[in-house]
Design a protein around this motif. Structure first.
Motif, PDB file in Angstrom:
ATOM      1  N   VAL A 370       0.857  -1.188   0.000  1.00  0.00           N
ATOM      2  CA  VAL A 370       0.000   0.000   0.000  1.00  0.00           C
ATOM      3  C   VAL A 370       0.891   1.234   0.000  1.00  0.00           C
ATOM      4  O   VAL A 370       1.713   1.428   0.893  1.00  0.00           O
ATOM      5  CB  VAL A 370      -0.928  -0.004   1.223  1.00  0.00           C
ATOM      6  CG1 VAL A 370      -1.745   1.286   1.282  1.00  0.00           C
ATOM      7  CG2 VAL A 370      -1.855  -1.216   1.183  1.00  0.00           C
ATOM      8  N   GLU A 371       0.739   2.069  -1.017  1.00  0.00           N
ATOM      9  CA  GLU A 371       1.643   3.214  -1.197  1.00  0.00           C
ATOM     10  C   GLU A 371       1.328   4.377  -0.266  1.00  0.00           C
ATOM     11  O   GLU A 371       2.227   5.117   0.138  1.00  0.00           O
ATOM     12  CB  GLU A 371       1.577   3.683  -2.659  1.00  0.00           C
ATOM     13  CG  GLU A 371       2.115   2.643  -3.640  1.00  0.00           C
ATOM     14  CD  GLU A 371       1.859   3.019  -5.088  1.00  0.00           C
ATOM     15  OE1 GLU A 371       1.243   4.089  -5.332  1.00  0.00           O
ATOM     16  OE2 GLU A 371       2.245   2.242  -5.990  1.00  0.00           O
ATOM     17  N   ASN A 372       0.053   4.564   0.076  1.00  0.00           N
ATOM     18  CA  ASN A 372      -0.341   5.661   0.967  1.00  0.00           C
ATOM     19  C   ASN A 372      -1.154   5.099   2.127  1.00  0.00           C
ATOM     20  O   ASN A 372      -2.384   5.167   2.126  1.00  0.00           O
ATOM     21  CB  ASN A 372      -1.158   6.708   0.194  1.00  0.00           C
ATOM     22  CG  ASN A 372      -1.627   7.857   1.080  1.00  0.00           C
ATOM     23  OD1 ASN A 372      -1.102   8.057   2.181  1.00  0.00           O
ATOM     24  ND2 ASN A 372      -2.611   8.606   0.623  1.00  0.00           N
ATOM     25  N   PRO A 373      -0.489   4.545   3.142  1.00  0.00           N
ATOM     26  CA  PRO A 373      -1.226   3.892   4.234  1.00  0.00           C
ATOM     27  C   PRO A 373      -2.158   4.819   4.996  1.00  0.00           C
ATOM     28  O   PRO A 373      -3.125   4.352   5.602  1.00  0.00           O
ATOM     29  CB  PRO A 373      -0.111   3.345   5.136  1.00  0.00           C
ATOM     30  CG  PRO A 373       1.119   4.078   4.745  1.00  0.00           C
ATOM     31  CD  PRO A 373       0.967   4.428   3.311  1.00  0.00           C
ATOM     32  N   ASP A 374      -1.905   6.128   4.966  1.00  0.00           N
ATOM     33  CA  ASP A 374      -2.777   7.058   5.685  1.00  0.00           C
ATOM     34  C   ASP A 374      -4.193   7.081   5.120  1.00  0.00           C
ATOM     35  O   ASP A 374      -5.140   7.467   5.808  1.00  0.00           O
ATOM     36  CB  ASP A 374      -2.197   8.473   5.650  1.00  0.00           C
ATOM     37  CG  ASP A 374      -0.963   8.617   6.520  1.00  0.00           C
ATOM     38  OD1 ASP A 374      -0.757   7.746   7.397  1.00  0.00           O
ATOM     39  OD2 ASP A 374      -0.210   9.579   6.327  1.00  0.00           O
ATOM     40  N   ILE A 377      -7.620   1.820   5.982  1.00  0.00           N
ATOM     41  CA  ILE A 377      -7.798   1.128   7.254  1.00  0.00           C
ATOM     42  C   ILE A 377      -7.937  -0.356   6.940  1.00  0.00           C
ATOM     43  O   ILE A 377      -8.778  -0.758   6.134  1.00  0.00           O
ATOM     44  CB  ILE A 377      -9.047   1.623   8.000  1.00  0.00           C
ATOM     45  CG1 ILE A 377      -8.988   3.143   8.216  1.00  0.00           C
ATOM     46  CG2 ILE A 377      -9.189   0.910   9.336  1.00  0.00           C
ATOM     47  CD1 ILE A 377     -10.291   3.733   8.737  1.00  0.00           C
ATOM     48  N   LEU A 378      -7.111  -1.163   7.559  1.00  0.00           N
ATOM     49  CA  LEU A 378      -7.162  -2.609   7.360  1.00  0.00           C
ATOM     50  C   LEU A 378      -8.242  -3.206   8.251  1.00  0.00           C
ATOM     51  O   LEU A 378      -8.328  -2.878   9.437  1.00  0.00           O
ATOM     52  CB  LEU A 378      -5.805  -3.223   7.678  1.00  0.00           C
ATOM     53  CG  LEU A 378      -5.645  -4.738   7.560  1.00  0.00           C
ATOM     54  CD1 LEU A 378      -4.189  -5.078   7.207  1.00  0.00           C
ATOM     55  CD2 LEU A 378      -6.020  -5.474   8.852  1.00  0.00           C
ATOM     56  N   MET A 379      -9.044  -4.083   7.677  1.00  0.00           N
ATOM     57  CA  MET A 379     -10.112  -4.748   8.421  1.00  0.00           C
ATOM     58  C   MET A 379      -9.881  -6.254   8.405  1.00  0.00           C
ATOM     59  O   MET A 379      -9.896  -6.881   7.350  1.00  0.00           O
ATOM     60  CB  MET A 379     -11.467  -4.418   7.804  1.00  0.00           C
ATOM     61  CG  MET A 379     -12.650  -4.891   8.624  1.00  0.00           C
ATOM     62  SD  MET A 379     -14.223  -4.446   7.852  1.00  0.00           S
ATOM     63  CE  MET A 379     -14.501  -5.893   6.837  1.00  0.00           C
ATOM     64  N   PHE A 380      -9.646  -6.811   9.571  1.00  0.00           N
ATOM     65  CA  PHE A 380      -9.412  -8.244   9.742  1.00  0.00           C
ATOM     66  C   PHE A 380     -10.759  -8.906  10.005  1.00  0.00           C
ATOM     67  O   PHE A 380     -11.426  -8.610  11.003  1.00  0.00           O
ATOM     68  CB  PHE A 380      -8.460  -8.445  10.918  1.00  0.00           C
ATOM     69  CG  PHE A 380      -8.167  -9.878  11.274  1.00  0.00           C
ATOM     70  CD1 PHE A 380      -7.785 -10.787  10.310  1.00  0.00           C
ATOM     71  CD2 PHE A 380      -8.235 -10.298  12.600  1.00  0.00           C
ATOM     72  CE1 PHE A 380      -7.485 -12.104  10.645  1.00  0.00           C
ATOM     73  CE2 PHE A 380      -7.932 -11.607  12.951  1.00  0.00           C
ATOM     74  CZ  PHE A 380      -7.554 -12.509  11.978  1.00  0.00           C
ATOM     75  N   GLY A 430      -0.568   0.494   9.181  1.00  0.00           N
ATOM     76  CA  GLY A 430      -1.477   1.620   9.347  1.00  0.00           C
ATOM     77  C   GLY A 430      -2.615   1.268  10.277  1.00  0.00           C
ATOM     78  O   GLY A 430      -2.555   0.291  11.037  1.00  0.00           O
ATOM     79  N   ASP A 431      -3.672   2.050  10.221  1.00  0.00           N
ATOM     80  CA  ASP A 431      -4.830   1.876  11.087  1.00  0.00           C
ATOM     81  C   ASP A 431      -5.526   0.550  10.764  1.00  0.00           C
ATOM     82  O   ASP A 431      -5.479   0.063   9.627  1.00  0.00           O
ATOM     83  CB  ASP A 431      -5.776   3.058  10.877  1.00  0.00           C
ATOM     84  CG  ASP A 431      -6.788   3.214  12.001  1.00  0.00           C
ATOM     85  OD1 ASP A 431      -6.692   2.472  13.000  1.00  0.00           O
ATOM     86  OD2 ASP A 431      -7.672   4.075  11.879  1.00  0.00           O
ATOM     87  N   ILE A 466      -2.625  -7.585  19.406  1.00  0.00           N
ATOM     88  CA  ILE A 466      -2.462  -8.090  18.030  1.00  0.00           C
ATOM     89  C   ILE A 466      -2.509  -6.935  17.026  1.00  0.00           C
ATOM     90  O   ILE A 466      -2.771  -7.127  15.835  1.00  0.00           O
ATOM     91  CB  ILE A 466      -3.504  -9.172  17.687  1.00  0.00           C
ATOM     92  CG1 ILE A 466      -4.938  -8.668  17.875  1.00  0.00           C
ATOM     93  CG2 ILE A 466      -3.273 -10.415  18.538  1.00  0.00           C
ATOM     94  CD1 ILE A 466      -6.002  -9.669  17.467  1.00  0.00           C
ATOM     95  N   ASN A 467      -2.260  -5.729  17.547  1.00  0.00           N
ATOM     96  CA  ASN A 467      -2.100  -4.522  16.718  1.00  0.00           C
ATOM     97  C   ASN A 467      -3.365  -4.129  15.957  1.00  0.00           C
ATOM     98  O   ASN A 467      -3.296  -3.614  14.838  1.00  0.00           O
ATOM     99  CB  ASN A 467      -0.931  -4.690  15.731  1.00  0.00           C
ATOM    100  CG  ASN A 467       0.392  -4.859  16.436  1.00  0.00           C
ATOM    101  OD1 ASN A 467       0.647  -4.213  17.455  1.00  0.00           O
ATOM    102  ND2 ASN A 467       1.236  -5.749  15.920  1.00  0.00           N
ATOM    103  N   LEU A 468      -4.518  -4.354  16.571  1.00  0.00           N
ATOM    104  CA  LEU A 468      -5.782  -3.900  16.000  1.00  0.00           C
ATOM    105  C   LEU A 468      -6.358  -2.812  16.899  1.00  0.00           C
ATOM    106  O   LEU A 468      -6.348  -2.944  18.126  1.00  0.00           O
ATOM    107  CB  LEU A 468      -6.765  -5.058  15.868  1.00  0.00           C
ATOM    108  CG  LEU A 468      -6.365  -6.158  14.883  1.00  0.00           C
ATOM    109  CD1 LEU A 468      -7.363  -7.306  14.919  1.00  0.00           C
ATOM    110  CD2 LEU A 468      -6.243  -5.612  13.460  1.00  0.00           C
ATOM    111  N   ASN A 469      -6.880  -1.755  16.269  1.00  0.00           N
ATOM    112  CA  ASN A 469      -7.310  -0.581  17.025  1.00  0.00           C
ATOM    113  C   ASN A 469      -8.827  -0.504  17.120  1.00  0.00           C
ATOM    114  O   ASN A 469      -9.425   0.543  16.897  1.00  0.00           O
ATOM    115  CB  ASN A 469      -6.748   0.698  16.394  1.00  0.00           C
ATOM    116  CG  ASN A 469      -6.794   1.871  17.358  1.00  0.00           C
ATOM    117  OD1 ASN A 469      -7.136   1.725  18.522  1.00  0.00           O
ATOM    118  ND2 ASN A 469      -6.447   3.047  16.865  1.00  0.00           N
ATOM    119  N   GLY A 470      -9.453  -1.641  17.431  1.00  0.00           N
ATOM    120  CA  GLY A 470     -10.884  -1.623  17.667  1.00  0.00           C
ATOM    121  C   GLY A 470     -11.625  -2.766  17.024  1.00  0.00           C
ATOM    122  O   GLY A 470     -11.021  -3.746  16.545  1.00  0.00           O
TER     123      GLY A 470
END
Length: 646
Positions: A370-374, A377-380, A430-431, A466-470
């Motif tokens: 991903v070139e612009n991570p800002d 938002i990654l969703m697991f 990223g987020d 596990i590095n997830l923000n919610g």
């Protein structure tokens, strides 16, 4: 009416701004205060924008406007922080944004003894209390940025309005409407699927659009973060409707068919369902059509805060053409994300885009990043996981299986799922958040709702590790039968991951049931134990004498507890009386279910199906009474399929 200071007997409420959510927060504080303190008289005084009086006044406003320092110097528009300092009928309730102020108001009321045990008026426990005697001092940042609920199941408009109203009262900050119109989630209710005792009603796409507009106003009024769409980008931009997962006859023109994934030598709709059909993602035209459609959507829907871009909902149906075989699906997915980012940047659109790790996309990209991570938002979304174990972080993770196009075996245990999440860290930093399904199907496999609430609590506490923000919960909106314990645990623990499950459970049952709350808590915990969720998940032998004996004991256990229910259904408090009354219906339904499961465990499937039909009928006959708390459509669909009672 001009907003300013509102005199509540000897209490005034000062709203520092005319911003919509701040005004709503002031109105909510006024409304619940007058319920708690019956003798309050309300009058409106002069405007107080810019400064707040000090005497007998609770001031509402942004922390920056009140000179209050934030603990979080790097916060985004999706973060929440509250500051409350109220005693003797005066003080401040503040936050870093209007939504946080509203959350602060509900937190103040919670500390004053209010509880919202389920959506709707019968879920409000509001004690009698002199507001001037309430003392609250809190300065907190939410443990997690993403704290949302996603529409699923079968819903009336009122169900959606009620859950949106309820969500911020327990700490949620986001609501997610799947698909462009969320049509299927309304149509299931108005057509009364899985209940032949109710006459189907006409429901149209235009009606769904109208519901969406109305609900979006409720989201906006509360300052909630608005998530949208998800599935549908692989069919809607090509003129193929993606309204539901129903199989139907669709005309696919040759000029569109060439874009569909080639599987087993054919380019056609996968199983006749557009939403489940993947495309030929190596084709630059395909990627361009999809990304252009997303740009158009955001230009037409500026109220969307976070747009979800998902691929098809099917699995093991990726394109097998010569070009697509050169890379795995997640590589083409990342290509589209990067192409979308460039188009949005060129249009000056700053909306965040969610991409997901799900089924075939669990396998991390081999080439692309991903070139612009800002932007993203990654969703697991570990949809194939078991809920018999929570997310754990101490054990070493296994190696992920190699990618094998259209021959993938998906992970069922938690550690295997987490291994895939870990592998994605190379492509994206990223987020992120967890998109999970505790209340989609699994809660029906735990009729006491207790064991799964414990697992949910552990899952949420471990998200940070596990590095997830919610967490955004993909679920039925009516997960409150027999109690709302799990939903309450979800909201409160996402706000503060340090909160004790046992203390929250005690607080919930005390508020919901009153004097006999401990007996009720023990009863619910024991029901979870007796129904044995791992058995219900088919993680144990189905024909099982021990299980049969356990199920045979449930009816007697329930009958013994009916005495406690009967003593409490006439509770003088409407909320608590309602909680006990719902347990009467729950006791009947669980007794029937236990008899069906006993027959199943003894190997008498025919008898099990016969009793299950009685269970179905009971739920259908009492749907009007239980509609606000039990999704009968999903209850029947889930248990019929999961338990093999067809």
């Amino acid at each position: 009416m001009k907003w300013g200071i509102i005199l509540l007997n000897e209490l005034k409420i000062c709203c520092m701004s005319n911003e919509e959510t701040l005004k709503f927060a002031a109105d909510e504080l006024r409304r619940y205060s007058t319920i708690m303190q019956k003798n309050l008289s309300v009058s409106h005084l002069s405007d107080c924008q810019g400064s707040c009086p000090k005497d007998n006044t609770i001031c509402l406003g942004l922390m920056k406007d009140m000179g209050i320092s934030t603990k979080n110097v790097d916060y985004t528009e999706f973060d929440d922080e509250i500051y409350i300092d109220v005693s003797d009928g005066k003080g401040v309730i503040s936050g870093i944004n209007p939504r946080s102020v509203l959350l602060g108001v509900y937190r103040f009321l919670t500390e004053a003894g209010c509880m919202w045990v389920r959506p709707g008026k019968d879920g409000e426990y509001i004690p009698s209390k002199d507001i001037s005697k309430v003392k609250v001092k809190v300065h907190e940042i939410a443990s997690y940025r993403h704290r949302g609920i996603c529409i699923e199941g079968s819903n009336s408009y009122e169900n959606i309005e009620n859950i949106i109203d309820w969500a911020p009262k327990v700490g949620f900050n986001a609501y997610f409407f799947q698909f462009r119109e969320a049509f299927t989630f309304f149509e299931r209710w108005y057509s009364h699927r899985n209940n032949p005792l109710k006459k189907p009603e006409i429901f149209t796409v235009e009606m769904a659009k109208d519901f969406l507009k109305r609900a979006e106003k409720e989201i906006q009024k509360r300052g909630l973060i608005h998530h949208a769409v998800g599935h549908g980008w692989t069919c809607e931009p090509f003129g193929i409707p993606g309204l539901s997962w129903d199989k139907s006859e669709y005309e696919v023109k040759p000029e569109v068919a060439k874009y569909l994934a080639e599987v087993n030598g054919k380019r056609e709709l996968w199983g006749g369902i557009p939403l489940n059909t993947n495309l030929c993602y190596s084709n630059t035209e395909v990627r361009s059509i999809i990304t252009d459609a997303m740009v158009d959507y955001l230009q037409e829907n500026p109220g969307v805060d976070i747009l979800h871009f998902w691929l098809a909902d099917g699995s093991n149906n990726q394109c097998e053409c010569e070009n697509c075989r050169k890379s795995i699906p997640s590589d083409y997915y990342i290509m589209m994300l990067n192409e979308l980012d460039k188009k949005l940047t060129a249009k000056g659109i700053n909306t965040k885009i969610v991409f997901l790790i799900y089924v075939d996309l669990l396998w991390a990209p081999e080439k692309e990043i991903v070139e612009n991570p800002d932007r993203f938002i990654l969703m697991f979304a570990p949809i194939t996981r078991s809920y018999s174990a929570a997310f754990e972080t101490e054990e070493e993770l296994p190696q992920t299986l190699p990618y094998s196009r259209n021959k993938l075996k998906f992970p069922s245990n938690v550690k295997e799922n987490l291994a895939f999440l870990k592998a994605w860290e190379k492509a994206f930093k990223g987020d992120s958040f967890d998109f999970d399904y505790h209340f989609m199907w699994d809660h029906y496999l735990d009729p006491g709702y207790y064991k799964m609430a414990e697992i949910l609590s552990k899952d949420i506490k471990n998200l940070k590790e596990i590095n997830l923000n919610g967490y955004v919960s993909c679920q039925t909106q009516r997960a409150f039968f027999p109690t709302g314990l799990g939903m309450y645990i979800m909201g409160r623990t996402l706000w503060n991951r340090e909160l004790s499950f046992n203390e929250l459970a005690d607080h919930y049952f005390a508020g919901s049931f009153g004097d006999d709350w401990e007996k009720c808590k023990t009863y619910m915990s024991k029901l979870s134990e007796l129904f044995d969720p791992p058995y219900m998940r088919k993680e144990k032998e189905i024909v099982n004498n021990d299980a049969a004996q356990r199920f045979s004991s449930i009816c007697a256990y329930i009958d013994d507890f009916r005495k406690v229910i009967d003593l409490n259904v006439s509770n003088e408090n409407f909320c608590r009386a309602s909680s006990w009354n719902y347990l009467k219906y729950h006791a009947d339904l669980c007794s029937l279910l236990a008899l069906a499961l006993e027959a199943r465990a003894l190997g008498n499937k025919e008898k099990a199906i016969s009793i299950w039909k009685l269970t179905e009928k009971y739920a259908q006959e009492h749907e009007d009474v239980l509609q606000s708390i039990l999704d009968v459509y999903l209850y029947i669909l889930t248990l019929t399929g999961r338990l093999g009672l067809r």
